[in-house]
Design a protein around this motif. Structure first.
Motif, PDB file in Angstrom:
ATOM      1  N   ALA A   1      -3.159   2.982   2.023  1.00 15.79           N
ATOM      2  CA  ALA A   1      -4.296   2.627   2.868  1.00 15.79           C
ATOM      3  C   ALA A   1      -5.579   2.544   2.053  1.00 15.79           C
ATOM      4  O   ALA A   1      -6.403   1.631   2.241  1.00 15.79           O
ATOM      5  CB  ALA A   1      -4.445   3.649   3.995  1.00 15.79           C
ATOM      6  N   GLU A   2      -5.764   3.473   1.108  1.00 12.38           N
ATOM      7  CA  GLU A   2      -6.975   3.444   0.280  1.00 12.38           C
ATOM      8  C   GLU A   2      -6.977   2.229  -0.633  1.00 12.38           C
ATOM      9  O   GLU A   2      -8.023   1.591  -0.832  1.00 12.38           O
ATOM     10  CB  GLU A   2      -7.073   4.730  -0.542  1.00 12.38           C
ATOM     11  N   LEU A   3      -5.814   1.885  -1.188  1.00 14.96           N
ATOM     12  CA  LEU A   3      -5.739   0.701  -2.045  1.00 14.96           C
ATOM     13  C   LEU A   3      -6.017  -0.570  -1.251  1.00 14.96           C
ATOM     14  O   LEU A   3      -6.699  -1.481  -1.738  1.00 14.96           O
ATOM     15  CB  LEU A   3      -4.360   0.623  -2.695  1.00 14.96           C
ATOM     16  N   GLU A   4      -5.507  -0.641  -0.036  1.00 12.63           N
ATOM     17  CA  GLU A   4      -5.787  -1.809   0.798  1.00 12.63           C
ATOM     18  C   GLU A   4      -7.270  -1.893   1.131  1.00 12.63           C
ATOM     19  O   GLU A   4      -7.854  -2.982   1.174  1.00 12.63           O
ATOM     20  CB  GLU A   4      -4.957  -1.737   2.089  1.00 12.63           C
ATOM     21  N   ALA A   5      -7.899  -0.741   1.355  1.00 12.10           N
ATOM     22  CA  ALA A   5      -9.334  -0.737   1.641  1.00 12.10           C
ATOM     23  C   ALA A   5     -10.123  -1.212   0.421  1.00 12.10           C
ATOM     24  O   ALA A   5     -11.068  -2.011   0.551  1.00 12.10           O
ATOM     25  CB  ALA A   5      -9.781   0.664   2.051  1.00 12.10           C
ATOM     26  N   LEU A   6      -9.748  -0.740  -0.772  1.00 17.55           N
ATOM     27  CA  LEU A   6     -10.427  -1.189  -1.988  1.00 17.55           C
ATOM     28  C   LEU A   6     -10.233  -2.690  -2.200  1.00 17.55           C
ATOM     29  O   LEU A   6     -11.172  -3.394  -2.596  1.00 17.55           O
ATOM     30  CB  LEU A   6      -9.896  -0.410  -3.200  1.00 17.55           C
ATOM     31  N   SER A   7      -9.026  -3.178  -1.935  1.00 15.98           N
ATOM     32  CA  SER A   7      -8.774  -4.614  -2.089  1.00 15.98           C
ATOM     33  C   SER A   7      -9.626  -5.425  -1.118  1.00 15.98           C
ATOM     34  O   SER A   7     -10.184  -6.466  -1.477  1.00 15.98           O
ATOM     35  CB  SER A   7      -7.290  -4.900  -1.861  1.00 15.98           C
ATOM     36  N   ALA A   8      -9.705  -4.940   0.128  1.00 13.34           N
ATOM     37  CA  ALA A   8     -10.501  -5.663   1.125  1.00 13.34           C
ATOM     38  C   ALA A   8     -11.981  -5.674   0.750  1.00 13.34           C
ATOM     39  O   ALA A   8     -12.673  -6.680   0.923  1.00 13.34           O
ATOM     40  CB  ALA A   8     -10.302  -5.028   2.497  1.00 13.34           C
ATOM     41  N   GLN A   9     -12.468  -4.541   0.231  1.00 18.12           N
ATOM     42  CA  GLN A   9     -13.883  -4.453  -0.134  1.00 18.12           C
ATOM     43  C   GLN A   9     -14.216  -5.289  -1.367  1.00 18.12           C
ATOM     44  O   GLN A   9     -15.361  -5.701  -1.543  1.00 18.12           O
ATOM     45  CB  GLN A   9     -14.245  -2.988  -0.386  1.00 18.12           C
TER      46      GLN A   9
ATOM     47  N   ARG B   1     -12.128   5.505  -9.789  1.00 20.96           N
ATOM     48  CA  ARG B   1     -11.307   5.744  -8.601  1.00 20.96           C
ATOM     49  C   ARG B   1      -9.928   5.126  -8.751  1.00 20.96           C
ATOM     50  O   ARG B   1      -8.920   5.715  -8.311  1.00 20.96           O
ATOM     51  CB  ARG B   1     -12.002   5.176  -7.358  1.00 20.96           C
ATOM     52  N   MET B   2      -9.853   3.936  -9.381  1.00 13.41           N
ATOM     53  CA  MET B   2      -8.553   3.320  -9.604  1.00 13.41           C
ATOM     54  C   MET B   2      -7.693   4.191 -10.518  1.00 13.41           C
ATOM     55  O   MET B   2      -6.478   4.338 -10.284  1.00 13.41           O
ATOM     56  CB  MET B   2      -8.735   1.925 -10.196  1.00 13.41           C
ATOM     57  N   SER B   3      -8.293   4.776 -11.541  1.00 13.71           N
ATOM     58  CA  SER B   3      -7.538   5.667 -12.428  1.00 13.71           C
ATOM     59  C   SER B   3      -7.045   6.889 -11.667  1.00 13.71           C
ATOM     60  O   SER B   3      -5.912   7.345 -11.858  1.00 13.71           O
ATOM     61  CB  SER B   3      -8.413   6.083 -13.612  1.00 13.71           C
ATOM     62  N   GLY B   4      -7.909   7.437 -10.786  1.00 12.31           N
ATOM     63  CA  GLY B   4      -7.499   8.585  -9.986  1.00 12.31           C
ATOM     64  C   GLY B   4      -6.347   8.251  -9.054  1.00 12.31           C
ATOM     65  O   GLY B   4      -5.392   9.028  -8.904  1.00 12.31           O
ATOM     66  N   ILE B   5      -6.436   7.094  -8.425  1.00 16.54           N
ATOM     67  CA  ILE B   5      -5.352   6.679  -7.517  1.00 16.54           C
ATOM     68  C   ILE B   5      -4.068   6.432  -8.295  1.00 16.54           C
ATOM     69  O   ILE B   5      -2.969   6.774  -7.834  1.00 16.54           O
ATOM     70  CB  ILE B   5      -5.775   5.422  -6.742  1.00 16.54           C
ATOM     71  N   ASP B   6      -4.192   5.839  -9.494  1.00 18.31           N
ATOM     72  CA  ASP B   6      -3.013   5.579 -10.308  1.00 18.31           C
ATOM     73  C   ASP B   6      -2.310   6.883 -10.666  1.00 18.31           C
ATOM     74  O   ASP B   6      -1.073   6.987 -10.586  1.00 18.31           O
ATOM     75  CB  ASP B   6      -3.428   4.834 -11.571  1.00 18.31           C
ATOM     76  N   ALA B   7      -3.085   7.912 -11.058  1.00 23.36           N
ATOM     77  CA  ALA B   7      -2.489   9.207 -11.383  1.00 23.36           C
ATOM     78  C   ALA B   7      -1.849   9.845 -10.156  1.00 23.36           C
ATOM     79  O   ALA B   7      -0.754  10.421 -10.229  1.00 23.36           O
ATOM     80  CB  ALA B   7      -3.558  10.131 -11.971  1.00 23.36           C
TER      81      ALA B   7
ATOM     82  N   ALA C   1       2.646   0.895  -4.574  1.00 23.02           N
ATOM     83  CA  ALA C   1       2.587   1.875  -3.489  1.00 23.02           C
ATOM     84  C   ALA C   1       3.409   1.417  -2.288  1.00 23.02           C
ATOM     85  O   ALA C   1       4.095   2.221  -1.646  1.00 23.02           O
ATOM     86  CB  ALA C   1       1.134   2.114  -3.080  1.00 23.02           C
ATOM     87  N   ILE C   2       3.357   0.132  -2.008  1.00 22.19           N
ATOM     88  CA  ILE C   2       4.140  -0.395  -0.877  1.00 22.19           C
ATOM     89  C   ILE C   2       5.630  -0.263  -1.153  1.00 22.19           C
ATOM     90  O   ILE C   2       6.410   0.160  -0.283  1.00 22.19           O
ATOM     91  CB  ILE C   2       3.751  -1.862  -0.612  1.00 22.19           C
TER      92      ILE C   2
ATOM     93  N   LEU D   1       1.480   6.789   2.077  1.00 27.29           N
ATOM     94  CA  LEU D   1       0.797   5.966   3.083  1.00 27.29           C
ATOM     95  C   LEU D   1      -0.722   6.083   2.938  1.00 27.29           C
ATOM     96  O   LEU D   1      -1.449   5.101   3.095  1.00 27.29           O
ATOM     97  CB  LEU D   1       1.236   6.390   4.474  1.00 27.29           C
ATOM     98  N   ARG D   2      -1.210   7.275   2.625  1.00 28.09           N
ATOM     99  CA  ARG D   2      -2.650   7.461   2.436  1.00 28.09           C
ATOM    100  C   ARG D   2      -3.132   6.677   1.215  1.00 28.09           C
ATOM    101  O   ARG D   2      -4.181   6.021   1.257  1.00 28.09           O
ATOM    102  CB  ARG D   2      -2.956   8.946   2.273  1.00 28.09           C
ATOM    103  N   VAL D   3      -2.371   6.747   0.113  1.00 28.01           N
ATOM    104  CA  VAL D   3      -2.746   5.998  -1.089  1.00 28.01           C
ATOM    105  C   VAL D   3      -2.704   4.498  -0.822  1.00 28.01           C
ATOM    106  O   VAL D   3      -3.596   3.753  -1.239  1.00 28.01           O
ATOM    107  CB  VAL D   3      -1.799   6.372  -2.251  1.00 28.01           C
TER     108      VAL D   3
END
Length: 425
Positions: free
Chosen positions: A257-265, A223-229, A327-328, A253-255
């Motif tokens: 938010a997903e990265l922040e969710a992954l970091s929190a988890q 998933r991290m690779s997908g988000i990076d691409a 992303a930020i 903004l969507r990316v």
């Protein structure tokens, strides 16, 4: 009167002595079990852990721990037991004296009844069997460890200034347990033997717990690779400007938010992994290892097999943080771009509004001119009615009288309207 004590003074002082090392003499054995809830273990119901311990103690008629206890030591039949509650797991260690029928006999684990294990409030993270015997000649130690352990992953070292030789391969045997052996000199103190056994249990436990972070990284990797691409593609879109900025900003903004969710988890797991790794290194360091007959030490085993996994966890944690920061920053840049574009649009809108206002002003001036004419017309008519009686007296016709009055009336009306507009402005 004596000085008053802080409410926590004795509790804090006693906490430093709350979990003493076991006192053991060779030969002996130890069976070890670590239980963890599959998920959200840090916020588990700890009363369930105590109830499970109490159930085991009742089977042996042993005394119960205090309510809310986080550790317990006692006797169960002919054996000694040590129980500890940690942030994510609980551990049970039972110490048995003497030799087993054979080294690492799976029957020793029967001290934990099968039906009791089935009711454990969690799953087994690790279990280990530790064999302790008086130290024989080095040739005999080499022959025994070669027979008991897998050679390619075997770690053997002298510890505590040569008083003890420890060995283990960190593999799970056919009975489902890890194996460790300790060969102690006859003059080694019982407390020192207990510390060595305790250290071996801790190394195995925290090594296993820290590997949960590596498993988490492997799950996050795709998933991290997908988000990076996806993030790189959004950056290209932002640079080229082919797509509307609002659409690109929504994607960023969507990316984010997903990265922040992954970091929190993952933040707890990454933090726990770092703490567990530090404990493993510290526990090995205090053993003061020396090489035994050219065999790899525990520290070398960790360096070759364990440290790469921990570096992968740290690298993935840094990568996730870097992606979130990127992303930020991209979102901030794109928001700035959108704001600039909107400012340009607002500027054009203001210019068009200025033009319309100018046209309205001109129209208003035109209307004011017409208003002067209209008002003057009615004013002249009213003045004519007032001055008609004087026409005969002064000998002027009505037309001549109106002609003489018209210009002064027009001027007065024009001045009056100018004065009114000046006050309004």
């Amino acid at each position: 009167m004596p000085i008053a004590d802080h409410d926590l003074r004795y509790r804090l002082a006693n906490e430093l002595h709350a979990r003493p090392f076991p006192i053991l003499s060779a030969p002996c054995r130890a069976v070890f079990l670590a239980v963890k809830q599959p998920s959200d273990a840090a916020s588990r119901d700890r009363d369930a852990d105590l109830a499970h311990l109490t159930n085991l103690l009742d089977r042996y008629g042993a005394a119960h721990p205090q309510p809310g206890a986080t550790h317990y030591s006692g006797e169960i039949g002919k054996h000694a037991i040590k129980w500890e509650s940690h942030t994510e797991f609980v551990t049970y260690t039972v110490f048995l004296s003497g030799y087993a029928q054979r080294p690492f006999d799976p029957a020793d684990f029967d001290v934990f009844p099968k039906d009791w294990l089935d009711k454990a409030p969690g799953v087994r993270m690790t279990s280990a069997m530790i064999h302790v015997e008086p130290r024989p000649e080095d040739d005999q130690i080499a022959a025994k460890v070669d027979d008991w352990f897998v050679p390619e992953s075997l770690a053997v070292s002298e510890v505590l200034d040569g008083e003890v030789v420890i060995a283990g391969d960190f593999r799970i045997d056919t009975a489902g347990h890890s194996r460790f052996a300790a060969f102690v000199r006859n003059d080694t103190g019982e407390r020192r033997i207990g510390r060595v056994v305790q250290r071996l249990c801790e190394i195995e436990t925290y090594k296993t717990m820290s590997m949960l972070g590596f498993a988490r990284v492997r799950d996050l990797g795709p998933r991290m690779s997908g988000i990076d691409a996806e993030l790189s593609e959004l950056m290209v879109q932002m640079t080229s400007g082919d797509d509307p900025s609002e659409m690109t900003l929504g994607g960023l903004l969507r990316v984010s938010a997903e990265l922040e969710a992954l970091s929190a988890q993952s933040s707890f797991r990454f933090g726990a992994t770092g703490a567990y790794e530090a404990i493993v290194g510290q526990r090995i360091e205090v053993l003061r290892e020396k090489r035994f007959r050219g065999r790899q030490t525990f520290a070398e085993f960790m360096m070759r097999r364990y440290d790469p996994a921990m570096r992968t966890v740290k690298a993935s944690e840094r990568r996730l943080e870097a992606m979130a920061d990127r992303a930020i920053r991209a979102g901030d840049l794109l928001r700035t771009r959108v704001e600039v574009e909107r400012s340009a649009q607002n500027q054009k809108l203001l210019e068009s509004m200025d033009k319309r206002a100018d046209m309205q002003l001109r129209l208003q001036e035109t209307v004011e001119g017409l208003s002067v004419v209209a008002i003057s017309y009615y004013a002249v008519s009213l003045a004519g009615y007032l001055l008609y009686p004087l026409a005969e007296v002064i000998g002027l016709s009505k037309g001549m009288l109106l002609a003489m009055v018209t210009l002064p009336v027009v001027v007065m009306v024009w001045l009056a309207i100018r004065r009114i507009r000046a006050r309004m402005e």
